[in-house]
Scaffold this motif. Structure first.
Motif, PDB file in Angstrom:
ATOM      1  N   ASN A 104       0.811  -1.216   0.000  1.00  0.00           N
ATOM      2  CA  ASN A 104       0.000   0.000   0.000  1.00  0.00           C
ATOM      3  C   ASN A 104       0.849   1.272   0.000  1.00  0.00           C
ATOM      4  O   ASN A 104       0.315   2.369   0.189  1.00  0.00           O
ATOM      5  CB  ASN A 104      -0.932   0.013   1.220  1.00  0.00           C
ATOM      6  N   ALA A 105       2.150   1.131  -0.208  1.00  0.00           N
ATOM      7  CA  ALA A 105       3.033   2.302  -0.213  1.00  0.00           C
ATOM      8  C   ALA A 105       2.645   3.247  -1.348  1.00  0.00           C
ATOM      9  O   ALA A 105       2.384   2.808  -2.470  1.00  0.00           O
ATOM     10  CB  ALA A 105       4.484   1.864  -0.375  1.00  0.00           C
ATOM     11  N   PRO A 106       2.594   4.550  -1.077  1.00  0.00           N
ATOM     12  CA  PRO A 106       2.194   5.505  -2.117  1.00  0.00           C
ATOM     13  C   PRO A 106       3.257   5.679  -3.195  1.00  0.00           C
ATOM     14  O   PRO A 106       4.435   5.347  -2.995  1.00  0.00           O
ATOM     15  CB  PRO A 106       2.002   6.811  -1.328  1.00  0.00           C
ATOM     16  N   GLN A 107       2.825   6.188  -4.321  1.00  0.00           N
ATOM     17  CA  GLN A 107       3.745   6.492  -5.413  1.00  0.00           C
ATOM     18  C   GLN A 107       4.819   7.462  -4.924  1.00  0.00           C
ATOM     19  O   GLN A 107       4.531   8.404  -4.193  1.00  0.00           O
ATOM     20  CB  GLN A 107       2.967   7.121  -6.573  1.00  0.00           C
ATOM     21  N   GLY A 108       6.049   7.221  -5.320  1.00  0.00           N
ATOM     22  CA  GLY A 108       7.136   8.113  -4.935  1.00  0.00           C
ATOM     23  C   GLY A 108       7.820   7.736  -3.638  1.00  0.00           C
ATOM     24  O   GLY A 108       8.741   8.435  -3.193  1.00  0.00           O
ATOM     25  N   THR A 109       7.399   6.633  -3.023  1.00  0.00           N
ATOM     26  CA  THR A 109       8.050   6.164  -1.797  1.00  0.00           C
ATOM     27  C   THR A 109       9.523   5.870  -2.077  1.00  0.00           C
ATOM     28  O   THR A 109       9.859   5.190  -3.046  1.00  0.00           O
ATOM     29  CB  THR A 109       7.352   4.891  -1.269  1.00  0.00           C
ATOM     30  N   ARG A 110      10.407   6.375  -1.223  1.00  0.00           N
ATOM     31  CA  ARG A 110      11.850   6.237  -1.462  1.00  0.00           C
ATOM     32  C   ARG A 110      12.410   4.913  -0.946  1.00  0.00           C
ATOM     33  O   ARG A 110      13.483   4.482  -1.381  1.00  0.00           O
ATOM     34  CB  ARG A 110      12.604   7.397  -0.808  1.00  0.00           C
ATOM     35  N   GLY A 111      11.722   4.290  -0.014  1.00  0.00           N
ATOM     36  CA  GLY A 111      12.204   3.028   0.521  1.00  0.00           C
ATOM     37  C   GLY A 111      11.150   2.372   1.391  1.00  0.00           C
ATOM     38  O   GLY A 111      10.264   3.037   1.931  1.00  0.00           O
ATOM     39  N   LEU A 112      11.236   1.054   1.502  1.00  0.00           N
ATOM     40  CA  LEU A 112      10.361   0.268   2.364  1.00  0.00           C
ATOM     41  C   LEU A 112      11.243  -0.283   3.477  1.00  0.00           C
ATOM     42  O   LEU A 112      12.113  -1.116   3.231  1.00  0.00           O
ATOM     43  CB  LEU A 112       9.710  -0.869   1.577  1.00  0.00           C
ATOM     44  N   VAL A 113      11.038   0.213   4.686  1.00  0.00           N
ATOM     45  CA  VAL A 113      11.960  -0.065   5.782  1.00  0.00           C
ATOM     46  C   VAL A 113      11.373  -1.094   6.744  1.00  0.00           C
ATOM     47  O   VAL A 113      10.256  -0.934   7.236  1.00  0.00           O
ATOM     48  CB  VAL A 113      12.299   1.231   6.550  1.00  0.00           C
ATOM     49  N   ILE A 114      12.148  -2.154   6.996  1.00  0.00           N
ATOM     50  CA  ILE A 114      11.775  -3.159   7.990  1.00  0.00           C
ATOM     51  C   ILE A 114      12.503  -2.828   9.286  1.00  0.00           C
ATOM     52  O   ILE A 114      13.730  -2.907   9.363  1.00  0.00           O
ATOM     53  CB  ILE A 114      12.153  -4.581   7.537  1.00  0.00           C
ATOM     54  N   ASP A 115      11.742  -2.437  10.291  1.00  0.00           N
ATOM     55  CA  ASP A 115      12.282  -2.153  11.623  1.00  0.00           C
ATOM     56  C   ASP A 115      11.983  -3.372  12.491  1.00  0.00           C
ATOM     57  O   ASP A 115      10.881  -3.515  13.012  1.00  0.00           O
ATOM     58  CB  ASP A 115      11.621  -0.887  12.181  1.00  0.00           C
ATOM     59  N   ALA A 116      12.969  -4.276  12.605  1.00  0.00           N
ATOM     60  CA  ALA A 116      12.750  -5.547  13.301  1.00  0.00           C
ATOM     61  C   ALA A 116      13.915  -5.840  14.241  1.00  0.00           C
ATOM     62  O   ALA A 116      15.067  -5.864  13.801  1.00  0.00           O
ATOM     63  CB  ALA A 116      12.603  -6.688  12.296  1.00  0.00           C
ATOM     64  N   PRO A 117      13.644  -6.076  15.527  1.00  0.00           N
ATOM     65  CA  PRO A 117      14.719  -6.386  16.467  1.00  0.00           C
ATOM     66  C   PRO A 117      15.552  -7.595  16.043  1.00  0.00           C
ATOM     67  O   PRO A 117      16.756  -7.634  16.277  1.00  0.00           O
ATOM     68  CB  PRO A 117      13.972  -6.668  17.778  1.00  0.00           C
ATOM     69  N   LEU A 118      14.893  -8.574  15.420  1.00  0.00           N
ATOM     70  CA  LEU A 118      15.573  -9.814  15.034  1.00  0.00           C
ATOM     71  C   LEU A 118      15.622  -9.950  13.518  1.00  0.00           C
ATOM     72  O   LEU A 118      15.329 -11.009  12.964  1.00  0.00           O
ATOM     73  CB  LEU A 118      14.858 -11.018  15.663  1.00  0.00           C
ATOM     74  N   LEU A 119      16.006  -8.886  12.847  1.00  0.00           N
ATOM     75  CA  LEU A 119      16.023  -8.876  11.384  1.00  0.00           C
ATOM     76  C   LEU A 119      16.826 -10.044  10.822  1.00  0.00           C
ATOM     77  O   LEU A 119      16.352 -10.786   9.956  1.00  0.00           O
ATOM     78  CB  LEU A 119      16.616  -7.558  10.879  1.00  0.00           C
ATOM     79  N   LEU A 120      18.048 -10.226  11.316  1.00  0.00           N
ATOM     80  CA  LEU A 120      18.919 -11.282  10.796  1.00  0.00           C
ATOM     81  C   LEU A 120      18.518 -12.644  11.345  1.00  0.00           C
ATOM     82  O   LEU A 120      18.519 -13.642  10.611  1.00  0.00           O
ATOM     83  CB  LEU A 120      20.376 -10.981  11.142  1.00  0.00           C
TER      84      LEU A 120
END
Length: 203
Positions: A104-120
């Motif tokens: 649902n990110a709008p047009q022109g979004t510069r990045g999609l950021v995952i903020d996750a404590p356990l990303l790796l």
């Protein structure tokens, strides 16, 4: 040129300020998927709550019948098998929420950021074009969790031992962003990272 916004994963030590840096990325035109917030929503699902009670009893509920995240955290930090069970139950649902937020990110979004404590640890980095390690000294990180969560040094150590070593996280990242002062100091770093990604894609 890739027209889809890049997926950017944030990792770092406990208290490094990942969510604060995520807010800076948001100010620079990114959409944020906050894994912790998504998990909170998942834990309010009656099917998930009932399964947790079936596994570990009513101790996992507070007096209002909601999942007590502190009790749940104590259970899974002491038992690796319990942690795997919880992750298998919660992570797929949280991932679906993340996918919906990004789609649902709008047009022109510069990045999609995952903020996750356990990303790796959760292997979410496999989804990412770029991984950013948020760096801060242990002294600063301890001060933050002491002030915001009331943790002791021992609690911080115990929690960190359940995660990948910081050096491993740092070495697997594409960028290291220093977050030891005011958030204003992070804006230039975030802008540079986004510009680098854009240049790399155009190149």
């Amino acid at each position: 040129m890739n027209e889809n916004p890049p997926i950017i994963g944030l990792t770092g030590g406990i208290g490094s300020g990942k969510s604060a840096i995520a807010s800076v990325f948001k100010e620079h035109g990114c959409v944020i998927a906050n894994a912790d917030e998504n998990v909170k929503v998942v834990l309010r699902d009656s099917e998930v709550r009932d399964q947790l009670v079936q596994w570990w009893g009513s101790q996992v509920l507070d007096i209002e019948g909601h999942v007590n995240r502190s009790v749940l955290a104590d259970i899974v930090f002491q038992d690796p098998n319990a942690r795997k069970m919880l992750e298998a139950l919660v992570h797929p649902r949280a991932r679906q929420m993340q996918e919906a937020q990004f789609s649902n990110a709008p047009q022109g979004t510069r990045g999609l950021v995952i903020d996750a404590p356990l990303l790796l640890e959760a292997k979410l980095d496999a989804l990412c074009e770029i991984v950013v390690f948020i760096d801060a000294s242990r002294e600063i990180r301890f001060g933050r969790v002491q002030n915001t969560r009331g943790w002791t040094e021992e609690e911080l150590r115990r929690r960190e031992e359940a995660q990948l070593p910081l050096d491993t996280k740092r070495n697997r990242a594409d960028y290291v962003l220093i977050n030891e002062g005011a958030l204003d100091e992070a804006h230039d770093q975030v802008q540079q990272i986004l510009q680098d990604i854009n240049n790399r894609r155009r190149g």
